[in-house]
Design an enzyme around this catalytic site. Structure first.
Site, PDB file in Angstrom:
ATOM      1  N   ARG A 127      -8.408  -7.970   5.150  1.00 34.04           N
ATOM      2  CA  ARG A 127      -7.420  -7.759   5.439  1.00 34.04           C
ATOM      3  C   ARG A 127      -7.962  -5.979   5.035  1.00 34.04           C
ATOM      4  O   ARG A 127      -8.079  -4.901   6.293  1.00 34.04           O
ATOM      5  CB  ARG A 127      -6.490  -7.878   4.281  1.00 34.04           C
ATOM      6  CG  ARG A 127      -5.104  -7.029   5.548  1.00 34.04           C
ATOM      7  CD  ARG A 127      -3.509  -7.764   4.164  1.00 34.04           C
ATOM      8  NE  ARG A 127      -2.351  -6.887   5.429  1.00 34.04           N
ATOM      9  CZ  ARG A 127      -1.764  -6.127   5.023  1.00 34.04           C
ATOM     10  NH1 ARG A 127      -2.076  -5.597   3.962  1.00 34.04           N
ATOM     11  NH2 ARG A 127      -0.640  -5.849   4.986  1.00 34.04           N
ATOM     12  N   HIS A 187       1.332  -2.001  11.034  1.00 30.27           N
ATOM     13  CA  HIS A 187       2.113  -2.936  11.049  1.00 30.27           C
ATOM     14  C   HIS A 187       2.515  -1.918  12.798  1.00 30.27           C
ATOM     15  O   HIS A 187       3.625  -1.707  13.284  1.00 30.27           O
ATOM     16  CB  HIS A 187       2.988  -2.730  10.604  1.00 30.27           C
ATOM     17  CG  HIS A 187       3.132  -3.183   9.349  1.00 30.27           C
ATOM     18  ND1 HIS A 187       2.821  -4.347   9.150  1.00 30.27           N
ATOM     19  CD2 HIS A 187       3.064  -2.776   7.978  1.00 30.27           C
ATOM     20  CE1 HIS A 187       3.011  -4.665   7.626  1.00 30.27           C
ATOM     21  NE2 HIS A 187       2.750  -3.728   7.146  1.00 30.27           N
ATOM     22  N   GLN A 208       1.751 -10.070  11.116  1.00 32.04           N
ATOM     23  CA  GLN A 208       1.734  -9.358  10.308  1.00 32.04           C
ATOM     24  C   GLN A 208       1.695  -8.090  10.464  1.00 32.04           C
ATOM     25  O   GLN A 208       1.718  -6.802  10.184  1.00 32.04           O
ATOM     26  CB  GLN A 208       1.801  -9.436   8.897  1.00 32.04           C
ATOM     27  CG  GLN A 208       2.433  -8.435   8.091  1.00 32.04           C
ATOM     28  CD  GLN A 208       2.372  -8.252   6.490  1.00 32.04           C
ATOM     29  OE1 GLN A 208       1.171  -8.846   6.607  1.00 32.04           O
ATOM     30  NE2 GLN A 208       2.756  -8.347   5.257  1.00 32.04           N
ATOM     31  N   GLN A 261       0.862  -1.290  -0.041  1.00 30.87           N
ATOM     32  CA  GLN A 261       0.366   0.409   0.315  1.00 30.87           C
ATOM     33  C   GLN A 261       1.111   1.417  -0.107  1.00 30.87           C
ATOM     34  O   GLN A 261       2.074   1.008   0.511  1.00 30.87           O
ATOM     35  CB  GLN A 261      -1.170   0.101   1.261  1.00 30.87           C
ATOM     36  CG  GLN A 261      -1.868   0.980   1.267  1.00 30.87           C
ATOM     37  CD  GLN A 261      -3.366   0.593   2.244  1.00 30.87           C
ATOM     38  OE1 GLN A 261      -3.226  -0.616   2.409  1.00 30.87           O
ATOM     39  NE2 GLN A 261      -4.220   1.735   2.441  1.00 30.87           N
ATOM     40  N   SER A 316       5.208  -5.574   2.903  1.00 26.37           N
ATOM     41  CA  SER A 316       3.551  -5.796   3.825  1.00 26.37           C
ATOM     42  C   SER A 316       2.605  -6.308   2.919  1.00 26.37           C
ATOM     43  O   SER A 316       2.886  -7.815   2.546  1.00 26.37           O
ATOM     44  CB  SER A 316       3.538  -3.987   3.591  1.00 26.37           C
ATOM     45  OG  SER A 316       2.179  -3.954   4.415  1.00 26.37           O
ATOM     46  N   LEU A 317       1.244  -5.653   2.649  1.00 25.10           N
ATOM     47  CA  LEU A 317       0.295  -5.823   1.534  1.00 25.10           C
ATOM     48  C   LEU A 317       1.066  -6.545  -0.099  1.00 25.10           C
ATOM     49  O   LEU A 317       0.279  -8.450   0.101  1.00 25.10           O
ATOM     50  CB  LEU A 317      -0.283  -4.898   1.014  1.00 25.10           C
ATOM     51  CG  LEU A 317      -1.089  -5.338  -0.223  1.00 25.10           C
ATOM     52  CD1 LEU A 317      -2.437  -6.939   0.326  1.00 25.10           C
ATOM     53  CD2 LEU A 317      -1.534  -3.881  -0.928  1.00 25.10           C
TER      54      LEU A 317
END
Length: 319
Positions: free
Chosen positions: A123, A205, A254, A17, A98-99
């Site tokens: 998510r 996060h 995560q 993202q 991340s994503l």
């Protein structure tokens, strides 16, 4: 395509993202129209979102919505991946920021595409809910060593934690607005080149996301996780992970754990892998790679020309 630029790629990287931008699917749809249209059609069926329209002509405001951003970025990246695979693209390993970790798991056959999208959609919805309820903020601290930023987080008023270890001198912090603002201000006083608030919908996060872990775990449990068919360097652990069930556990954690991109690139360097390609919108990861590994060469797929260069050596943009 045994002699192509793509044959030289060590690591395929998938962005997260923040990489979204208007028109981000245009390159894949132009270069691999049949394959990309099929990918987007499957994604629309799986998510019930008009992703082709959003990723071709959607506004910046639409694409910034967390529940839209996440499936849009993953689908754009998978379209580039599938198109390149049809030409013989076979990197040694994959990794996602991340994503992008979920995109990497789709590429490595840990997850079916539709399962990955269902996970991503949920998510995004859950993260958006946290953003609405708690607010929160994120900021990139540029020009200070990671250890300095960690100390600032530990002593700041308010909740603020390291969210992304992006490079030795770029660290993203996440938490409530007071905590993030305090660290950003202290970082500037300490000589940071920049302390930039990020345009995101929630504080990713960090421990603010702990409230949705159980609901997200329930979604993860609905899907099969297989062992990867290609090496995956996890940005959650900063290590190679080769067990499907371990990825299920890692994706749950995560939400509240930092992205360890610096460690991902250190693993690549340990393998003497210095030729990389960022598959998806933008070129954020390409910039981070060059900051970590000065001898790295990086290709991107943000434009049709760059995407073509990965299947045509005469057009190579590796640098």
């Amino acid at each position: 395509m045994t002699d192509s630029a793509a044959a030289t790629i060590d690591l395929a990287m998938f962005p997260g993202q923040g990489s979204q931008r208007p028109g981000m699917a245009a390159a894949a749809l132009d270069v691999f129209p049949e394959i990309a249209r099929k990918v987007f059609s499957r994604a629309e069926s799986a998510t019930d979102l008009p992703l082709t329209e959003l990723c071709v002509s959607g506004s910046k405001e639409q694409l910034t919505r967390t529940d839209i951003t996440q499936p849009a970025v993953v689908t754009t990246s998978v379209a580039a991946w599938e198109g390149l695979r049809s030409t013989g693209f076979h990197p040694r390993a994959v990794a996602g920021h991340s994503l992008g970790e979920i995109t990497a798991l789709i590429a490595a056959n840990v997850l079916e595409f539709e399962s990955g999208l269902a996970i991503v959609r949920r998510r995004g919805e859950l993260m958006a809910q946290v953003g609405e309820l708690t607010g929160g903020a994120m900021a990139a601290i540029i020009g200070l060593e990671t250890e300095q930023v960690e100390r600032m987080c530990a002593t700041a008023t308010g909740l603020v934690e390291v969210a992304n270890y992006n490079s030795p001198v770029q660290t993203v912090v996440s938490g409530d607005a007071d905590g993030v603002n305090a660290v950003a201000a202290e970082a500037k006083r300490a000589g940071a080149k920049r302390a930039v608030r990020l345009d995101v919908g929630a504080a990713f996060h960090c421990s603010l996301m702990s409230t949705i872990e159980a609901e997200f775990a329930a979604e993860l449990d609905r899907h099969e996780f297989r062992d990867p068919t290609i090496t995956v360097i996890s940005s959650i652990t900063g290590t190679v992970v080769n067990d499907g069930e371990e990825f299920r556990r890692l994706l749950r954690s995560q939400l509240t754990r930092p992205v360890r991109w610096t460690q991902v690139m250190e693993v690549a360097r340990q393998h003497d892998w210095h030729s990389h390609a960022e598959l998806g919108p933008g070129k954020v990861l390409a910039g981070l790679v060059r900051a970590i590994d000065p001898v790295a060469v990086v290709a991107t797929t943000a434009t049709a020309r760059h995407l073509l260069s990965l299947s045509d050596p005469s057009m190579s943009t590796l640098r």
